[in-house]
Design an enzyme around this catalytic site. Structure first.
Site, PDB file in Angstrom:
ATOM      1  N   GLU A  19       5.759  -3.696   0.851  1.00  0.00           N
ATOM      2  CA  GLU A  19       5.890  -3.201  -0.585  1.00  0.00           C
ATOM      3  C   GLU A  19       5.146  -1.933  -0.707  1.00  0.00           C
ATOM      4  OE1 GLU A  19       5.035  -4.480  -5.050  1.00  0.00           O
ATOM      5  OE2 GLU A  19       5.992  -5.920  -3.754  1.00  0.00           O
ATOM      6  N   CYS A  73       2.022  -0.446  -9.164  1.00  0.00           N
ATOM      7  CA  CYS A  73       3.090   0.017  -8.225  1.00  0.00           C
ATOM      8  C   CYS A  73       4.465   0.298  -9.106  1.00  0.00           C
ATOM      9  CB  CYS A  73       3.478  -0.792  -7.288  1.00  0.00           C
ATOM     10  SG  CYS A  73       2.112  -0.608  -5.853  1.00  0.00           S
ATOM     11  N   GLY A 112       0.813  -1.329   0.132  1.00  0.00           N
ATOM     12  CA  GLY A 112      -0.008   0.091  -0.043  1.00  0.00           C
ATOM     13  C   GLY A 112       0.773   1.183   0.090  1.00  0.00           C
ATOM     14  N   SER A 113       0.117   2.356   0.733  1.00  0.00           N
ATOM     15  CA  SER A 113       0.853   3.418   0.468  1.00  0.00           C
ATOM     16  C   SER A 113       2.263   3.744   1.275  1.00  0.00           C
ATOM     17  CB  SER A 113      -0.029   4.664   0.789  1.00  0.00           C
ATOM     18  OG  SER A 113      -0.323   4.576   2.155  1.00  0.00           O
ATOM     19  N   GLY A 167       2.200   2.152   5.311  1.00  0.00           N
ATOM     20  CA  GLY A 167       3.341   1.234   5.598  1.00  0.00           C
ATOM     21  C   GLY A 167       4.109   1.575   6.838  1.00  0.00           C
TER      22      GLY A 167
END
Length: 501
Positions: free
Chosen positions: A268, A302, A246-247, A251
């Site tokens: 990630e 991503c 995610g963001s 994170g």
């Protein structure tokens, strides 16, 4: 599970806890909107801390029996699930389309890859050294000689962690779940999954299929919810690892929560992936490849190509071909087979894309294709090509996550590499070159993955760790099993002491 209500044509979603489908205990109602039509598609109540507690307890109760199975039996369970997913790929792709916009054909392609990846990751458990022996000196030495006893050995035994958590993003609901679960489950862990509140429907169906294949109850648990639900999961004392995608901001919160209680996290996070294009490549073929990498899934990947640095000797031909390629990405509802470019997931994401493009134009960039919101229902944005960009613009510094290809012209491959490395992100990068020296130089980019002449290539043995703000924790191949297990050393002397001596 999801239950269709014919009066409202909405799916009402439930949690899966300990093998039973349950209504979440939260008070709010979250509505999932079809981004192509702006019409409600599904709804659910976000899971509460009590829901998370029950899910973790269910996973904990199932874990000893699951871990006691042979590795081969656990792999068989995962293969059976994978085969069932493959048989329902069209259905899952349609659900993804309706919840986040991905064209059905694109979704089916990615799901097929994820099924193959799940099988490959599970099969790696068959050769992973869950127990390995180290021979030679290492125990306490003999007091008379100072040497280690002959025949002693040390066994390294890797145990499953126990209950783990997977929190997935909205852009690849099925793919990201399958990518995380293989090593966790094959290693003997049980899992609680929280999908994004923006695209949970396909994940619910995925778990229905898992239950139908005979996966033991409690091995997989599902809690629907928003950031509050995710926080309750990442902060839970019994969760030994959190796999989060995610963001960057979220994170950091996950890493803080797991670090505070000395548990693991694999993160990630965002990316702003560069592309560096050398002078000697075919500009037309490369432009077509870059268009795919920048626009597929409406740029909501991503590792989308979000910064393009092209050598000045081929820049004009490259841009002309890129603009032509952008025109082939037909915008429309992903349920239509003719659609190549579906909508963005919601109005908020489209506003981000529009703001980045407007910022670039205000600072001097030129729109060569796209660049305007179409006048139609749905959160659409066309494939957009910008030239005249510099590294102060939002489209070159912040994650756009949309179908925008900003092109900067550089005087040399070395300049392109240097500018590619100037970012707070470090997820991946792609270079197009046939120069061996340039390939060697590209390998030093501060990113987790470098693709040379083929975006998204690489087999099941690939492992990597994101750099900088793009995350932490190595993943893939053996690294994923290392993260999913805890090593313990068992030192065994040659013989036990005999009583009376």
């Amino acid at each position: 599970m999801y239950r269709r209500e014919t009066a409202t044509i909405m799916e009402t979603l439930q949690n899966l806890i300990g093998g039973r489908w349950e209504e979440p205990a939260g008070d709010d109602v979250v509505t999932v909107v079809n981004p192509a039509t702006e019409e409600p598609f599904a709804r659910f109540r976000p899971g509460s801390a009590e829901d998370v507690d029950r899910a973790v307890a269910g996973a904990g109760a199932a874990q000893p029996e699951w871990a006691a199975l042979t590795v081969a039996r656990r792999v068989e369970h995962l293969h059976a699930w994978a085969d069932t997913i493959a048989a329902h790929a069209a259905e899952l792709a349609e659900l993804e389309c309706r919840e986040m916009g991905k064209p059905v054909g694109v979704g089916q392609s990615f799901i097929a890859g994820a099924v193959a990846g799940l099988k490959a990751a599970a099969d790696q458990a068959l050769t992973y050294p869950f127990t390995e022996t180290v021979t030679g000196p290492g125990a306490a030495p003999d007091t008379s000689t100072g040497a280690g006893p002959a025949g002693e050995r040390t066994d390294i035994v890797r145990h499953p962690l126990g209950v783990t958590a997977v929190i997935t993003p909205w852009n690849f609901p099925v793919v990201m779940v399958l990518g995380a679960l293989g090593p966790l489950l094959a290693a003997g862990n049980t899992v609680v999954v929280k999908p994004s509140e923006r695209s949970p429907v396909s994940t619910v169906r995925l778990f229905e299929l898992a239950a139908a294949t005979g996966l033991p109850p409690g091995v997989l648990n599902l809690v629907l919810g928003d950031a509050r639900t995710g926080a309750a999961l990442t902060e839970h004392e019994e969760v030994r690892l959190v796999h989060f995608t995610g963001s960057v901001g979220a994170g950091r919160a996950v890493g803080t929560a797991t670090g505070r209680r000395l548990s693991r996290s694999v993160l990630e996070l965002g990316g702003k992936d560069p592309v560096v294009i050398d002078a000697g490549v075919d500009p037309v073929a490369t432009a077509q490849a870059v268009a795919f990498g920048a626009f597929i899934n409406t740029g909501q990947i991503c590792t989308s190509m979000e910064r393009i640095y092209v050598h000045e000797r081929i820049a004009d031909e490259f841009v002309e071909a890129l603009v032509a390629a952008a025109g082939t990405f037909a915008v429309g509802d992903g349920l239509d087979p003719a659609t190549v470019l579906g909508p963005l997931v919601d109005a908020r994401q489209r506003d981000t894309v529009r703001r980045h493009v407007e910022d670039a134009v205000h600072k001097g960039a030129t729109v060569r294709a796209g660049g305007a919101v179409p006048e139609r229902p749905g959160y659409f944005y066309p494939a957009t090509v910008l030239t005249g960009v510099d590294d102060t613009m939002l489209v070159m510094t912040e994650e756009t996550f949309g179908p925008v290809a900003p092109v900067a012209v550089v005087s040399s491959f070395e300049e392109g590499l240097a500018r590619a490395a100037t970012s707070r992100y470090g997820l991946a990068a792609t270079v197009y070159t046939d120069d061996p020296g340039h390939i060697a130089a590209a390998a030093r980019l501060p990113v987790g993955v470098v693709w040379v002449n083929q975006w998204q290539s690489g087999g099941p043995e690939r492992l990597y760790e994101p750099a900088r703000d793009s995350g932490m924790g190595a993943t893939g191949a053996r690294a994923a099993y290392d993260a999913a297990t805890r090593p313990a050393a068992v030192h065994i002397a040659a013989a036990a002491p005999v009583a009376g001596r």
